[in-house]
Design an enzyme around this catalytic site. Structure first.
Site, PDB file in Angstrom:
ATOM      1  N   GLY A   1       0.599  -1.342  -0.202  1.00 16.34           N
ATOM      2  CA  GLY A   1       0.097  -0.139  -0.310  1.00 16.34           C
ATOM      3  C   GLY A   1       0.966   1.133  -0.218  1.00 16.34           C
ATOM      4  O   GLY A   1       2.055   1.230   0.449  1.00 16.34           O
TER       5      GLY A   1
ATOM      6  N   GLN B   1       2.860   9.988   1.362  1.00 17.29           N
ATOM      7  CA  GLN B   1       4.229   9.375   1.067  1.00 17.29           C
ATOM      8  C   GLN B   1       4.746   9.585   0.294  1.00 17.29           C
ATOM      9  O   GLN B   1       6.398   9.454   0.401  1.00 17.29           O
ATOM     10  CB  GLN B   1       3.752   7.716   1.977  1.00 17.29           C
ATOM     11  CG  GLN B   1       3.289   7.803   2.756  1.00 17.29           C
ATOM     12  CD  GLN B   1       3.416   5.691   2.573  1.00 17.29           C
ATOM     13  OE1 GLN B   1       2.266   5.407   2.175  1.00 17.29           O
ATOM     14  NE2 GLN B   1       4.076   4.904   3.480  1.00 17.29           N
TER      15      GLN B   1
ATOM     16  N   CYS C   1       6.079  -0.357   7.701  1.00 16.82           N
ATOM     17  CA  CYS C   1       5.576   1.527   6.906  1.00 16.82           C
ATOM     18  C   CYS C   1       6.991   1.589   5.663  1.00 16.82           C
ATOM     19  O   CYS C   1       8.410   1.893   6.330  1.00 16.82           O
ATOM     20  CB  CYS C   1       5.201   2.700   7.459  1.00 16.82           C
ATOM     21  SG  CYS C   1       4.695   3.183   6.790  1.00 16.82           S
ATOM     22  N   LEU C   2       6.430   2.064   4.293  1.00 17.23           N
ATOM     23  CA  LEU C   2       7.422   2.015   3.603  1.00 17.23           C
ATOM     24  C   LEU C   2       8.199   3.650   4.141  1.00 17.23           C
ATOM     25  O   LEU C   2       9.363   4.105   3.745  1.00 17.23           O
ATOM     26  CB  LEU C   2       7.073   2.315   2.149  1.00 17.23           C
ATOM     27  CG  LEU C   2       6.593   1.398   1.377  1.00 17.23           C
ATOM     28  CD1 LEU C   2       5.846   1.275  -0.282  1.00 17.23           C
ATOM     29  CD2 LEU C   2       7.623  -0.156   1.049  1.00 17.23           C
TER      30      LEU C   2
ATOM     31  N   HIS D   1      -2.632   7.100   6.704  1.00 12.42           N
ATOM     32  CA  HIS D   1      -1.719   8.126   6.682  1.00 12.42           C
ATOM     33  C   HIS D   1      -2.096   9.922   5.800  1.00 12.42           C
ATOM     34  O   HIS D   1      -2.208  10.164   5.808  1.00 12.42           O
ATOM     35  CB  HIS D   1      -0.668   7.444   4.882  1.00 12.42           C
ATOM     36  CG  HIS D   1       0.570   7.266   5.313  1.00 12.42           C
ATOM     37  ND1 HIS D   1       1.051   6.986   6.246  1.00 12.42           N
ATOM     38  CD2 HIS D   1       0.695   5.616   5.236  1.00 12.42           C
ATOM     39  CE1 HIS D   1       2.326   6.153   6.360  1.00 12.42           C
ATOM     40  NE2 HIS D   1       1.766   5.315   5.994  1.00 12.42           N
TER      41      HIS D   1
ATOM     42  N   HIS E   1      -3.742   1.205   8.357  1.00 11.92           N
ATOM     43  CA  HIS E   1      -2.396   1.878   7.931  1.00 11.92           C
ATOM     44  C   HIS E   1      -2.572   3.093   7.067  1.00 11.92           C
ATOM     45  O   HIS E   1      -1.559   3.935   7.145  1.00 11.92           O
ATOM     46  CB  HIS E   1      -1.640   0.357   8.038  1.00 11.92           C
ATOM     47  CG  HIS E   1      -0.113   0.960   7.513  1.00 11.92           C
ATOM     48  ND1 HIS E   1       0.268   0.740   8.804  1.00 11.92           N
ATOM     49  CD2 HIS E   1       0.605   1.308   6.631  1.00 11.92           C
ATOM     50  CE1 HIS E   1       2.254   1.460   8.387  1.00 11.92           C
ATOM     51  NE2 HIS E   1       1.162   1.700   6.917  1.00 11.92           N
ATOM     52  N   GLU E   2      -3.407   2.859   6.051  1.00  8.97           N
ATOM     53  CA  GLU E   2      -3.280   3.558   4.405  1.00  8.97           C
ATOM     54  C   GLU E   2      -4.179   4.560   5.316  1.00  8.97           C
ATOM     55  O   GLU E   2      -3.363   5.159   4.172  1.00  8.97           O
ATOM     56  CB  GLU E   2      -3.400   2.850   3.158  1.00  8.97           C
ATOM     57  CG  GLU E   2      -2.840   1.845   3.034  1.00  8.97           C
ATOM     58  CD  GLU E   2      -1.116   2.302   2.711  1.00  8.97           C
ATOM     59  OE1 GLU E   2      -1.071   2.710   2.777  1.00  8.97           O
ATOM     60  OE2 GLU E   2      -0.014   0.734   3.846  1.00  8.97           O
TER      61      GLU E   2
HETATM   62 NI    NI Z   1       2.646   3.262   5.670  1.00 15.20          NI
END
Ligand code: NI
Length: 177
Positions: free
Chosen positions: A49, A54, A103-104, A149, A145-146
């Site tokens: 995701g 991000q 998380c990226l 953001h 989670h996504e």
């Molecule tokens: Ni994330």
């Protein structure tokens, strides 16, 4: 193909509430291009995701794709890549379930987070049409989670016990069986 830079924790855009997309933006060439670039970026990073903040775009937009990687995320069914515009979450059960999240934008770390187990997601699809899905278990966690953001939140904010924050190497050594 354009792989965008993924901003990391500490970048202020990750702490902003992202702005909703207007109807006239939804099928615009700019937005289609952004989603293509986010897709390339997600694939290059090997994630499941990615939210627009991000990649330093403060918009209510996220993409999620569960690929065909047996075992990596348990018994998840594969899910095609879908873009979620202006999503909202309704919690359908107070029951919570915990998973290890990564998380990226927080590379190298894993944290154990408990979140509602059963949720409803309302969003606009790429055609701007209202859509609704119900999710449970790990998928419910992925979507929460996504979409966090888009509200300026990161998974570490949701952790109830920061002792369950781990580097990936130590996670593999001590947490995985
Ligand atoms: Ni994330």
């Amino acid at each position: 193909m354009a792989v965008l830079e993924i901003v990391r924790m500490g970048h202020p855009v990750l702490r902003e509430v992202a702005r909703p997309l207007a109807d006239e933006e939804i099928q615009s060439p700019d937005l289609i291009q952004l989603i293509e670039d986010m897709t390339d970026t997600l694939h290059a990073a090997g994630g499941i995701g990615l939210a627009a903040p991000q990649v330093n775009r403060s918009m209510q937009l996220a993409i999620i794709e569960i690929g065909e990687t047996p075992g990596r995320y348990g018994d998840l069914p594969a899910a095609p890549l879908i873009a979620y515009i202006n999503p909202t979450i309704t919690v359908l059960s107070t029951e919570e379930e915990g998973f290890w999240e990564g998380c990226l934008s927080i590379p190298g770390l894993r944290g154990y987070v408990e979140r509602p187990h059963y949720i409803q997601v309302d969003y606009l699809n790429l055609q701007g049409e209202p859509s609704r899905i119900l999710l449970e278990g790990f998928l419910a966690t992925v979507f929460q989670h996504e979409f966090d953001h888009l509200q300026g939140k990161l998974f570490i904010d949701r952790m109830q016990d920061t002792r369950l924050l781990s580097f990936e190497d130590e996670f593999a050594q001590f947490q995985l069986e």
